[in-house]
Design an enzyme around this catalytic site. Sequence first.
Site, mmCIF file in Angstrom:
data_model
loop_
_atom_site.group_PDB
_atom_site.id
_atom_site.type_symbol
_atom_site.label_atom_id
_atom_site.label_comp_id
_atom_site.label_asym_id
_atom_site.label_seq_id
_atom_site.Cartn_x
_atom_site.Cartn_y
_atom_site.Cartn_z
ATOM 1 N N ASP A 1 -147.509 72.823 -67.197
ATOM 2 C CA ASP A 1 -147.141 74.114 -66.611
ATOM 3 C C ASP A 1 -145.762 74.521 -67.143
ATOM 4 O O ASP A 1 -144.797 73.770 -67.022
ATOM 5 C CB ASP A 1 -147.117 73.981 -65.081
ATOM 6 C CG ASP A 1 -146.993 75.332 -64.395
ATOM 7 O OD1 ASP A 1 -147.844 75.634 -63.541
ATOM 8 O OD2 ASP A 1 -146.036 76.070 -64.692
ATOM 9 N N ASP B 135 -149.859 80.210 -68.593
ATOM 10 C CA ASP B 135 -148.811 79.188 -68.709
ATOM 11 C C ASP B 135 -149.195 77.797 -68.223
ATOM 12 O O ASP B 135 -148.352 76.930 -68.148
ATOM 13 C CB ASP B 135 -147.524 79.664 -68.037
ATOM 14 C CG ASP B 135 -147.415 79.238 -66.581
ATOM 15 O OD1 ASP B 135 -148.423 79.305 -65.865
ATOM 16 O OD2 ASP B 135 -146.314 78.827 -66.191
ATOM 17 N N GLU B 136 -150.461 77.587 -67.864
ATOM 18 C CA GLU B 136 -150.811 76.235 -67.425
ATOM 19 C C GLU B 136 -152.225 75.854 -67.846
ATOM 20 O O GLU B 136 -153.098 76.709 -67.988
ATOM 21 C CB GLU B 136 -150.642 76.085 -65.912
ATOM 22 C CG GLU B 136 -151.494 77.034 -65.122
ATOM 23 C CD GLU B 136 -151.392 76.806 -63.611
ATOM 24 O OE1 GLU B 136 -151.507 75.652 -63.158
ATOM 25 O OE2 GLU B 136 -151.216 77.801 -62.902
#
Length: 358
Positions: free
Chosen positions: A9, A103-104
């Site tokens: 993350d 983003d993860e």
Amino acid sequence: MVRKIIHIDMDAFYASVEQRDFPEYRGKPLAVGYAEARGVVATASYEARRFGVRSAMPSTTALRKCPQLIFVPPRFEVYREVSEQINEIFMDYTELVEPLSLDEAFLDVTENHKKMASAVLIAKEIKERIRAKTGLTASAGVSINKFLAKIASDYRKPDGMFVILPKDVESFVEGLEIERFFGVGKVTAQKMHLLGIHTGADLKKFGEEWLVHHFGKVGHTYYYNARAIDDREVVPNRIRKSVGAENTFETDLEASTKMTLELYQIARRVWERIEEEQFYGRTITLKIKYADFEILTRSKTLPSPITQFRVFWDTAREMVKLIDTSEKKVRLMGLSISHHEDAQLPSGGIQLKLKFKD
Ligand code: DCP
Ligand code: MG
């Protein structure tokens, strides 16, 4: 079999990208979003978080908490680009990459392309490569399933890593506050507190049926997660467009015989992946980077999918023979295969993007 799952993350993602691209924002409280009456904060830099500014907070509230807060509009195309860059790094280790947002992502590295036994080492490498490639930091969680890996990535933010080893998972979950459990929001947490449930150990005292009766379907999840069990698989949701590998040489190559030898090693590696993924494409692409960093690519498309190494290698070898090395040495070579029938989009005529691994 015990799985090895990594959750990655990015830290304060949108805000970090803005601070990376605009040095004047570094070290300052920053919010990505609009300072309008009905605007909300998409994310806040760590400097802004110190003032209590949070994601999804109305901009007016955020400004009240932090009057010097700087607002910048989002630039999604840049975030998307970073997202692609980190995904390419992930794909170097495994096909089992499941992005949850820009983003993860979860990665299942139980088996991986690099044949690395340690998921911890992989996570470390990925963090370093993300930093090198994007200039941004990420946090990593490593454990035996998605539930625990995701909690772990949050434990040492920012730029952190946390590992929950198989032998420790049960005691870890027993000590876990109920708020951290999957599917437990504010309301459920309150209800649990009233029932005397504050930690995983408390949760474990209740039977599956009882939990379902009180909390509905998610009760099943509570029951299993309290025992550190989560069988959800990492499901890749990306259509593969190419399979490839490349190598940067320690010393630049000049002789074409040496190039053929090196290319053979690369071809074997690519073929292994082709077989692994049953990805039989029609187009072979050779990529060359010269010592002066000039990049050259040559592609050849065959009339039918390549299903034999012999055909793959013969074609690649012919292609590398045509590379001119009279003036410049070669620093890197890469081979990839694309044009897999299933990866074709129905509308046709669309240029398939080649993804090389570096
Ligand atoms: N995001 C958003 N609205 C939200 C939550 C998030 O637009 N309510 C966007 C902005 C974030 C990105 O998604 O930068 C990633 O979300 P995260 O929850 O991972 O938050 P951050 O990456 O910003 O911070 P952290 O360091 O806590 O991961
Ligand atoms: Mg994040």
